[in-house]
Design a protein around this motif. Structure first.
Motif, PDB file in Angstrom:
ATOM      1  N   HIS A  40     -28.214   1.376  -4.895  1.00 20.65           N
ATOM      2  CA  HIS A  40     -28.429   2.818  -4.785  1.00 20.65           C
ATOM      3  C   HIS A  40     -28.354   3.196  -3.311  1.00 20.65           C
ATOM      4  O   HIS A  40     -29.112   2.673  -2.485  1.00 20.65           O
ATOM      5  CB  HIS A  40     -29.797   3.173  -5.359  1.00 20.65           C
ATOM      6  CG  HIS A  40     -29.999   4.645  -5.562  1.00 20.65           C
ATOM      7  ND1 HIS A  40     -29.811   5.570  -4.557  1.00 20.65           N
ATOM      8  CD2 HIS A  40     -30.368   5.351  -6.651  1.00 20.65           C
ATOM      9  CE1 HIS A  40     -30.067   6.779  -5.016  1.00 20.65           C
ATOM     10  NE2 HIS A  40     -30.402   6.675  -6.294  1.00 20.65           N
ATOM     11  N   ASP A  76     -29.321   5.561  -1.585  1.00 21.34           N
ATOM     12  CA  ASP A  76     -30.516   6.062  -0.898  1.00 21.34           C
ATOM     13  C   ASP A  76     -31.288   4.919  -0.242  1.00 21.34           C
ATOM     14  O   ASP A  76     -32.131   5.160   0.642  1.00 21.34           O
ATOM     15  CB  ASP A  76     -31.469   6.737  -1.894  1.00 21.34           C
ATOM     16  CG  ASP A  76     -30.973   8.117  -2.295  1.00 21.34           C
ATOM     17  OD1 ASP A  76     -29.958   8.561  -1.733  1.00 21.34           O
ATOM     18  OD2 ASP A  76     -31.592   8.730  -3.184  1.00 21.34           O
ATOM     19  N   GLU A 115     -36.705   2.543  -8.010  1.00 20.13           N
ATOM     20  CA  GLU A 115     -36.058   3.412  -9.000  1.00 20.13           C
ATOM     21  C   GLU A 115     -36.436   2.990 -10.411  1.00 20.13           C
ATOM     22  O   GLU A 115     -36.531   3.812 -11.320  1.00 20.13           O
ATOM     23  CB  GLU A 115     -34.541   3.362  -8.822  1.00 20.13           C
ATOM     24  CG  GLU A 115     -34.042   3.837  -7.475  1.00 20.13           C
ATOM     25  CD  GLU A 115     -34.104   5.354  -7.321  1.00 20.13           C
ATOM     26  OE1 GLU A 115     -33.959   6.064  -8.328  1.00 20.13           O
ATOM     27  OE2 GLU A 115     -34.296   5.823  -6.184  1.00 20.13           O
ATOM     28  N   GLN A 135     -20.056  15.336  -7.257  1.00 20.67           N
ATOM     29  CA  GLN A 135     -21.013  14.561  -8.037  1.00 20.67           C
ATOM     30  C   GLN A 135     -21.889  15.457  -8.917  1.00 20.67           C
ATOM     31  O   GLN A 135     -22.160  15.123 -10.079  1.00 20.67           O
ATOM     32  CB  GLN A 135     -21.880  13.742  -7.072  1.00 20.67           C
ATOM     33  CG  GLN A 135     -22.873  12.829  -7.734  1.00 20.67           C
ATOM     34  CD  GLN A 135     -22.192  11.745  -8.542  1.00 20.67           C
ATOM     35  OE1 GLN A 135     -21.327  11.042  -8.066  1.00 20.67           O
ATOM     36  NE2 GLN A 135     -22.575  11.623  -9.811  1.00 20.67           N
ATOM     37  N   CYS A 167     -22.492  15.269 -13.039  1.00 23.90           N
ATOM     38  CA  CYS A 167     -23.822  15.155 -13.657  1.00 23.90           C
ATOM     39  C   CYS A 167     -24.036  16.260 -14.690  1.00 23.90           C
ATOM     40  O   CYS A 167     -24.530  16.012 -15.791  1.00 23.90           O
ATOM     41  CB  CYS A 167     -24.902  15.191 -12.579  1.00 23.90           C
ATOM     42  SG  CYS A 167     -25.072  13.634 -11.681  1.00 23.90           S
ATOM     43  N   ARG A 204     -22.496   4.973  -7.147  1.00 21.01           N
ATOM     44  CA  ARG A 204     -23.418   6.075  -7.412  1.00 21.01           C
ATOM     45  C   ARG A 204     -24.056   6.107  -8.795  1.00 21.01           C
ATOM     46  O   ARG A 204     -24.493   7.161  -9.245  1.00 21.01           O
ATOM     47  CB  ARG A 204     -22.717   7.421  -7.174  1.00 21.01           C
ATOM     48  CG  ARG A 204     -22.153   7.492  -5.766  1.00 21.01           C
ATOM     49  CD  ARG A 204     -22.216   8.887  -5.250  1.00 21.01           C
ATOM     50  NE  ARG A 204     -21.390   9.013  -4.067  1.00 21.01           N
ATOM     51  CZ  ARG A 204     -20.990  10.151  -3.551  1.00 21.01           C
ATOM     52  NH1 ARG A 204     -21.348  11.281  -4.142  1.00 21.01           N
ATOM     53  NH2 ARG A 204     -20.261  10.200  -2.482  1.00 21.01           N
ATOM     54  N   GLU A 230     -27.685   7.552  -8.643  1.00 17.19           N
ATOM     55  CA  GLU A 230     -27.892   9.004  -8.648  1.00 17.19           C
ATOM     56  C   GLU A 230     -27.702   9.585 -10.056  1.00 17.19           C
ATOM     57  O   GLU A 230     -28.414  10.492 -10.468  1.00 17.19           O
ATOM     58  CB  GLU A 230     -26.903   9.665  -7.672  1.00 17.19           C
ATOM     59  CG  GLU A 230     -27.353   9.546  -6.215  1.00 17.19           C
ATOM     60  CD  GLU A 230     -26.249   9.106  -5.276  1.00 17.19           C
ATOM     61  OE1 GLU A 230     -25.779   7.954  -5.444  1.00 17.19           O
ATOM     62  OE2 GLU A 230     -25.867   9.893  -4.391  1.00 17.19           O
ATOM     63  N   GLU A 231     -26.735   9.069 -10.772  1.00 17.69           N
ATOM     64  CA  GLU A 231     -26.493   9.601 -12.116  1.00 17.69           C
ATOM     65  C   GLU A 231     -27.617   9.226 -13.079  1.00 17.69           C
ATOM     66  O   GLU A 231     -28.031  10.024 -13.916  1.00 17.69           O
ATOM     67  CB  GLU A 231     -25.115   9.108 -12.622  1.00 17.69           C
ATOM     68  CG  GLU A 231     -23.987   9.664 -11.746  1.00 17.69           C
ATOM     69  CD  GLU A 231     -22.582   9.296 -12.220  1.00 17.69           C
ATOM     70  OE1 GLU A 231     -22.432   8.767 -13.334  1.00 17.69           O
ATOM     71  OE2 GLU A 231     -21.631   9.565 -11.459  1.00 17.69           O
ATOM     72  N   PHE A 285     -30.568  11.514 -12.309  1.00 16.75           N
ATOM     73  CA  PHE A 285     -30.325  12.863 -12.820  1.00 16.75           C
ATOM     74  C   PHE A 285     -30.545  12.913 -14.336  1.00 16.75           C
ATOM     75  O   PHE A 285     -31.222  13.818 -14.853  1.00 16.75           O
ATOM     76  CB  PHE A 285     -28.890  13.296 -12.485  1.00 16.75           C
ATOM     77  CG  PHE A 285     -28.504  14.631 -13.061  1.00 16.75           C
ATOM     78  CD1 PHE A 285     -28.712  15.811 -12.355  1.00 16.75           C
ATOM     79  CD2 PHE A 285     -27.938  14.719 -14.335  1.00 16.75           C
ATOM     80  CE1 PHE A 285     -28.369  17.038 -12.898  1.00 16.75           C
ATOM     81  CE2 PHE A 285     -27.591  15.941 -14.884  1.00 16.75           C
ATOM     82  CZ  PHE A 285     -27.812  17.102 -14.166  1.00 16.75           C
ATOM     83  N   ARG A 296     -24.160   5.123   4.262  1.00 20.41           N
ATOM     84  CA  ARG A 296     -24.141   6.510   3.828  1.00 20.41           C
ATOM     85  C   ARG A 296     -24.012   7.491   4.983  1.00 20.41           C
ATOM     86  O   ARG A 296     -23.350   8.505   4.889  1.00 20.41           O
ATOM     87  CB  ARG A 296     -25.439   6.785   3.055  1.00 20.41           C
ATOM     88  CG  ARG A 296     -25.480   8.140   2.458  1.00 20.41           C
ATOM     89  CD  ARG A 296     -26.780   8.349   1.705  1.00 20.41           C
ATOM     90  NE  ARG A 296     -26.716   9.575   0.954  1.00 20.41           N
ATOM     91  CZ  ARG A 296     -27.558   9.909   0.001  1.00 20.41           C
ATOM     92  NH1 ARG A 296     -28.526   9.081  -0.317  1.00 20.41           N
ATOM     93  NH2 ARG A 296     -27.442  11.049  -0.631  1.00 20.41           N
TER      94      ARG A 296
END
Lengths: 264, 264
Positions: free
Chosen positions: A143, A145, A245, B76, B80, B106, B109-110, B113, B158
């Motif tokens: 991830h 982040d 996470e 992105q 989502c 990613r 992130e998905e 979400f 990032r």
């Protein structure tokens, strides 16, 4: 005569397929693996592979050649000689290893041996336990982040030493530690010299299988929680910020005093 | 009425399956992935996925949502929202990502979400390009004569910085560098400050696919050889002593002046 010629021609170009059995769930075999198994005439099976894989290889003579740490096992040289013998006889030999055959598990030595013997080597990839563990925990291993990579490492080196935990910690990558359950206390202790005790950590045992067990904790409590939960080998130890996470979705919060065991 | 109830009940427990498409060869999909595709009603496809995967999803409406570095792409947030919309409508939504969905790309992130939207997330693992590259090169990623681990890392972080190459080099693990072809010169230069120029290295482009190309070289010549061979993105860069195992079997020796390109 025709048949004999065909057999001889196959002999002269013997082949062994190194096949990755994945983490346990047979549905995580690739389509390519399923095809190779269906054609197999000789199957050499590692100990950690789901034994029901033989059902996918109905024509194969099955030889179990487990090499489990600390247990009685089939010496590597004998396994190599078996592969060579059957391959030179022209049999369709499939050597089955858990996870992905190219991640730990001595595929390198077997490939070198076979090449030196003039035997072709085919390789069928598979899912390594660390990926299956991440799927069970519903986390990305990387991830963005939290990190930009992941390191798969064994808890001990060939000469019975330890990997360079300081360097591994400094990379900032997620760590997936294999073959580490037997020395989890010293491994966690070594990592604690370089990472905060609050670093999220997890153990996943039998990832992808019905008996799968997960433990979500922190690096500081990892060894004690593992012992308390009775988790043993084999299991994948994951360490790094991405594990947070997973904890967000766990039924038990990470601040529980004892090991927050989820799933089962 | 009965149908409407069924649809509503499916709606209330919407689900998205994050499905790993592997490195390109559709035979490297898992049996589980093939099943999920066969049932899919909506398919959200990343750009780097083999487009023929849609043949395995005959009932699916296909939506292409490529997000390729430097190109025009689907934001992105829009991807989502699409997943959420179809999932809440009760459709069987399959989000397809190249390689293993949990390594880069990613997924984190998905997943976050979807979980926040109350939508269940299923994950189907796959073969990441680094593993397929190793299979093509016929090497173990972790041959114990050479190392005790492998690190998968992106060439840039990032915040447009670089990973800690000094720490990565110090681990002694094999390095599999993703998304690094665009800055191979600076990456190789950074690694050369910490590793010998003679360190074996390789690039594998389109691993597992008919157009696969391999380049075997050394860290010192990596950037120049890559440029000379016209290799571009996407490709996996492998660095470490284990690559020497591949060179031993290459048709062109590693001491060739130009990039020793094998396979094709």
């Amino acid at each position: 005569m025709h048949d004999e010629h065909a057999i001889r021609s196959r002999r002269s170009e013997g082949e062994v397929i190194l096949l990755s059995a994945g983490p346990g769930d047979l549905e995580l075999l690739t389509l390519k693996a399923a095809k190779a198994l269906a054609m197999a005439e000789v199957l050499l099976l590692d100990e950690l592979v789901n034994p029901r894989i033989v059902e996918l290889a109905p024509h194969a003579r099955v030889i179990r050649v487990g090499k489990r740490g600390g247990c009685r096992s089939t010496p590597q040289a004998f396994i190599c000689r078996l592969m060579r013998r059957y391959a030179l006889q022209g049999a369709r030999v499939v050597r089955v290893k858990g996870g992905d055959a190219l991640l730990f598990g001595r595929a390198g030595e077997e490939i070198a041996f076979l090449r030196q013997a003039g035997i072709r080597v085919g390789i069928v990839n598979g899912i390594s336990a660390g990926f299956a563990a991440a799927a069970s925990l519903r986390i990305s291993l990387t991830h963005r982040d939290h990190c930009h990579g992941i390191t798969f490492v064994t808890a001990h080196t060939r000469d019975h030493g330890e990997p360079d935990w300081a360097a591994l910690a400094a990379t900032g990558t997620t760590l997936a530690i294999y073959m580490g359950m037997g020395r989890i206390e010293s491994t966690a202790g070594a990592l604690l010299r370089h990472l905060p005790a609050t670093t999220p950590a997890a153990i996943v045992q039998s990832a992808s299988q019905p008996e799968e067990t997960q433990l979500l904790t922190t690096l500081g409590r990892l060894a004690a929680d593992a012992q308390r939960s009775g988790l043993g080998s084999p299991g994948v130890i994951l360490v790094g910020a991405v594990l947070a996470e997973a904890s967000a979705f766990a039924p038990l919060p990470m601040s529980m005093p004892a090991g927050a065991r989820v799933g089962g």
